[in-house]
Enzyme design. Structure first.
Site, PDB file in Angstrom:
ATOM      1  N   ALA A 185       0.845  -1.212   0.000  1.00 26.60           N
ATOM      2  CA  ALA A 185       0.000   0.000   0.000  1.00 26.60           C
ATOM      3  C   ALA A 185       0.871   1.250   0.000  1.00 26.60           C
ATOM      4  O   ALA A 185       0.566   2.244   0.653  1.00 26.60           O
ATOM      5  CB  ALA A 185      -0.941  -0.019   1.207  1.00 26.60           C
ATOM      6  N   GLY A 206       0.901   1.145  -5.029  1.00 24.33           N
ATOM      7  CA  GLY A 206      -0.259   0.335  -4.655  1.00 24.33           C
ATOM      8  C   GLY A 206      -1.452   1.181  -4.239  1.00 24.33           C
ATOM      9  O   GLY A 206      -2.579   0.954  -4.696  1.00 24.33           O
ATOM     10  N   ASP A 247      -0.604  -4.480   3.473  1.00 20.23           N
ATOM     11  CA  ASP A 247       0.789  -4.047   3.640  1.00 20.23           C
ATOM     12  C   ASP A 247       1.316  -4.638   4.949  1.00 20.23           C
ATOM     13  O   ASP A 247       0.544  -5.108   5.788  1.00 20.23           O
ATOM     14  CB  ASP A 247       0.866  -2.511   3.676  1.00 20.23           C
ATOM     15  CG  ASP A 247       2.248  -1.998   3.273  1.00 20.23           C
ATOM     16  OD1 ASP A 247       2.384  -1.444   2.150  1.00 20.23           O
ATOM     17  OD2 ASP A 247       3.202  -2.122   4.081  1.00 20.23           O
ATOM     18  N   ASN A 250      13.813  -7.552  -3.162  1.00 15.61           N
ATOM     19  CA  ASN A 250      12.428  -7.740  -3.598  1.00 15.61           C
ATOM     20  C   ASN A 250      12.071  -9.204  -3.860  1.00 15.61           C
ATOM     21  O   ASN A 250      10.898  -9.580  -3.744  1.00 15.61           O
ATOM     22  CB  ASN A 250      12.128  -6.863  -4.809  1.00 15.61           C
ATOM     23  CG  ASN A 250      11.887  -5.415  -4.390  1.00 15.61           C
ATOM     24  OD1 ASN A 250      11.807  -5.111  -3.195  1.00 15.61           O
ATOM     25  ND2 ASN A 250      11.778  -4.515  -5.347  1.00 15.61           N
ATOM     26  N   HIS A 252      11.814  -4.550 -18.971  1.00 17.79           N
ATOM     27  CA  HIS A 252      11.421  -3.289 -18.314  1.00 17.79           C
ATOM     28  C   HIS A 252      12.657  -2.750 -17.570  1.00 17.79           C
ATOM     29  O   HIS A 252      12.699  -2.672 -16.357  1.00 17.79           O
ATOM     30  CB  HIS A 252      10.258  -3.552 -17.360  1.00 17.79           C
ATOM     31  CG  HIS A 252       9.801  -2.350 -16.599  1.00 17.79           C
ATOM     32  ND1 HIS A 252       9.359  -1.196 -17.204  1.00 17.79           N
ATOM     33  CD2 HIS A 252       9.720  -2.120 -15.256  1.00 17.79           C
ATOM     34  CE1 HIS A 252       9.029  -0.322 -16.272  1.00 17.79           C
ATOM     35  NE2 HIS A 252       9.241  -0.845 -15.084  1.00 17.79           N
TER      36      HIS A 252
HETATM   37  P1  NAD Z   1       6.769   2.147  -1.718  1.00 19.06           P
HETATM   38  O1  NAD Z   1       7.962   2.026  -0.861  1.00 19.06           O
HETATM   39  O2  NAD Z   1       6.047   3.450  -1.725  1.00 19.06           O
HETATM   40  O3  NAD Z   1       5.723   1.005  -1.354  1.00 19.06           O
HETATM   41  C1  NAD Z   1       6.083  -0.335  -1.218  1.00 19.06           C
HETATM   42  C2  NAD Z   1       5.215  -0.911  -0.118  1.00 19.06           C
HETATM   43  O4  NAD Z   1       5.479  -2.311  -0.023  1.00 19.06           O
HETATM   44  C3  NAD Z   1       5.505  -0.318   1.280  1.00 19.06           C
HETATM   45  O5  NAD Z   1       4.334   0.266   1.815  1.00 19.06           O
HETATM   46  C4  NAD Z   1       5.991  -1.502   2.091  1.00 19.06           C
HETATM   47  O6  NAD Z   1       5.622  -1.452   3.443  1.00 19.06           O
HETATM   48  C5  NAD Z   1       5.324  -2.646   1.349  1.00 19.06           C
HETATM   49  N1  NAD Z   1       5.916  -3.930   1.638  1.00 19.06           N
HETATM   50  C6  NAD Z   1       7.227  -4.229   1.847  1.00 19.06           C
HETATM   51  N2  NAD Z   1       7.362  -5.536   2.121  1.00 19.06           N
HETATM   52  C7  NAD Z   1       6.129  -6.086   2.101  1.00 19.06           C
HETATM   53  C8  NAD Z   1       5.623  -7.382   2.298  1.00 19.06           C
HETATM   54  N3  NAD Z   1       6.419  -8.421   2.578  1.00 19.06           N
HETATM   55  N4  NAD Z   1       4.293  -7.577   2.189  1.00 19.06           N
HETATM   56  C9  NAD Z   1       3.469  -6.559   1.891  1.00 19.06           C
HETATM   57  N5  NAD Z   1       3.877  -5.297   1.698  1.00 19.06           N
HETATM   58  C10 NAD Z   1       5.205  -5.064   1.788  1.00 19.06           C
HETATM   59  O7  NAD Z   1       7.229   1.764  -3.211  1.00 19.06           O
HETATM   60  P2  NAD Z   1       6.443   2.084  -4.561  1.00 19.06           P
HETATM   61  O8  NAD Z   1       6.922   3.348  -5.126  1.00 19.06           O
HETATM   62  O9  NAD Z   1       4.993   1.865  -4.336  1.00 19.06           O
HETATM   63  O10 NAD Z   1       7.017   0.917  -5.503  1.00 19.06           O
HETATM   64  C11 NAD Z   1       6.677  -0.424  -5.248  1.00 19.06           C
HETATM   65  C12 NAD Z   1       7.393  -1.345  -6.220  1.00 19.06           C
HETATM   66  O11 NAD Z   1       6.910  -1.126  -7.540  1.00 19.06           O
HETATM   67  C13 NAD Z   1       8.912  -1.130  -6.294  1.00 19.06           C
HETATM   68  O12 NAD Z   1       9.579  -2.361  -6.432  1.00 19.06           O
HETATM   69  C14 NAD Z   1       9.077  -0.295  -7.537  1.00 19.06           C
HETATM   70  O13 NAD Z   1      10.369  -0.413  -8.094  1.00 19.06           O
HETATM   71  C15 NAD Z   1       8.017  -0.901  -8.414  1.00 19.06           C
HETATM   72  N6  NAD Z   1       7.562  -0.088  -9.535  1.00 19.06           N
HETATM   73  C16 NAD Z   1       7.294  -0.760 -10.693  1.00 19.06           C
HETATM   74  C17 NAD Z   1       6.824  -0.074 -11.788  1.00 19.06           C
HETATM   75  C18 NAD Z   1       6.508  -0.824 -13.046  1.00 19.06           C
HETATM   76  O14 NAD Z   1       6.195  -0.202 -14.057  1.00 19.06           O
HETATM   77  N7  NAD Z   1       6.563  -2.146 -13.031  1.00 19.06           N
HETATM   78  C19 NAD Z   1       6.649   1.310 -11.713  1.00 19.06           C
HETATM   79  C20 NAD Z   1       6.912   1.962 -10.510  1.00 19.06           C
HETATM   80  C21 NAD Z   1       7.364   1.240  -9.408  1.00 19.06           C
END
Ligand code: NAD
Length: 308
Positions: free
Chosen positions: A8, A12, A32, A95, A181
């Site tokens: 979240a 998310g 989360d 990750n 990507h």
């Molecule tokens: P963020 O840090 O804002 O959010 C990530 C969330 O994951 C946090 O709230 C954290 O508490 C939670 N989390 C961590 N471990 C967890 C677990 N075991 N179970 C449940 N929740 C857990 O990061 P973000 O900016 O939202 O990015 C999230 C991911 O998406 C990153 O890996 C980022 O690189 C990726 N991303 C991918 C794309 C794409 O196009 N595929 C684009 C942007 C970001």
């Protein structure tokens, strides 16, 4: 339809807001690990819906996967985003551990769901889900990244062409970004693009087209430098469009990372997305001009996958 979003954070929670405000999902669950965060974000989102027409029920949970039970779609955004100067590939260690935890929880309660994978390095995280569910279920595993990269490609074309022409985004078509990507692995297919039905070369010089390609490939890094973390609005829109294609059974052609048995890994390609997951990829001849780059991209992903 029930959708659960794991993670979240920026991506998310923004995806949750976009999906919920469009109202095409009956139930949306945010999960989360940070105590109270998913519950708080869910409450904030559903309170905002009180000012509109959407009837989506949004709830949050701290780590209780039973709340995600019988989801039709599980979106995985949990984990660490990159910081300025980092590549997506550098996130594989941390990750992949998060992904294992998430898959143990999510698949227990929603074994038949369609999995939309967002966490980076996205092609490798998508591969993890395919490995976990088995290749026989690969059509239920969709990596979201190509939809975003294609939107960034379109944006870069739009900004350049509109300097000299009156233009709307929908006048630009077939902006496909295939391959990995990653900053060096994505392949914007410039020769497929049309602007008002004409090839891109009618509007931009070769140098300008090269600039568009470079800006597209560096698109995520540019935003990460500006924001101090990776972007979330356009990524969340990419998730929303993917979930909508599933929910509305649209057979929508989109770029997404999917399992290619001939290579034994997930890589971005053009596929059709519907309530069964994905079908395709599109006719291999369509990407024939780019097959050399595509295979280089395959090998780059293979190296990252080896770190699993
Ligand atoms: P963020 O840090 O804002 O959010 C990530 C969330 O994951 C946090 O709230 C954290 O508490 C939670 N989390 C961590 N471990 C967890 C677990 N075991 N179970 C449940 N929740 C857990 O990061 P973000 O900016 O939202 O990015 C999230 C991911 O998406 C990153 O890996 C980022 O690189 C990726 N991303 C991918 C794309 C794409 O196009 N595929 C684009 C942007 C970001």
């Amino acid at each position: 339809m029930k959708v659960s979003i794991i993670g979240a954070g920026n991506v998310g929670a923004t995806a949750a807001m976009k999906i919920a405000s469009e109202g095409f999902v009956k139930e949306l669950v945010l999960l989360d690990v940070k105590e109270g965060v998913a519950e708080g974000k869910a409450m904030d989102i559903i309170q905002s819906l009180m000012m509109g027409e959407s009837e989506t029920i949004v709830t949050g949970t701290t780590g209780d996967y039973s709340k995600t039970a019988n989801s039709d779609v599980i979106v995985i955004t949990s984990g660490v985003p990159r910081k300025p100067g980092m590549t997506r590939e550098e996130l594989v260690g941390v990750n992949s551990k998060v992904m294992t935890m998430v898959l143990d929880g999510a698949t227990k309660y929603s074994p038949d769901a369609i999995y939309v994978v967002v966490s980076n390095p996205m092609d490798t995280m998508t591969q993890m889900v395919v490995n976990y569910l088995g290749v026989e279920n690969a059509n239920r595993v969709i990596g979201m990244g190509g939809a975003l990269d294609s939107a960034r490609f379109k944006y870069n074309i739009f900004m350049k062409v509109r300097e000299n022409n009156y233009l709307k985004p929908h006048n630009i078509r077939d902006c496909w970004v295939i391959g990995g990507h990653g900053d060096t692995t994505m392949i914007p297919m410039t020769n497929k693009v049309t602007v008002l039905g004409k090839p891109l070369t009618d509007y931009l010089t070769k140098e300008e087209i090269d600039e568009v390609v470079e800006a597209t490939m560096k698109g995520g890094a540019t935003l990460t430098k500006m924001l101090g973390t990776s972007a979330w609005e356009a990524p969340a829109q990419g998730i929303t469009e993917t979930v909508k294609a599933i929910a509305w059974n649209e057979n929508e052609d989109m770029c997404a990372s999917v399992y290619h048995p001939e290579y034994g890994l997930c890589i971005g390609d053009i596929v059709s997305i519907s309530k069964e997951g994905w079908e395709g990829p599109i006719d291999i001849d369509y990407i024939a001009d780019y097959i050399g780059k595509f295979e280089e991209s395959v090998e780059a992903i293979r190296k990252v996958n080896a770190a699993l």
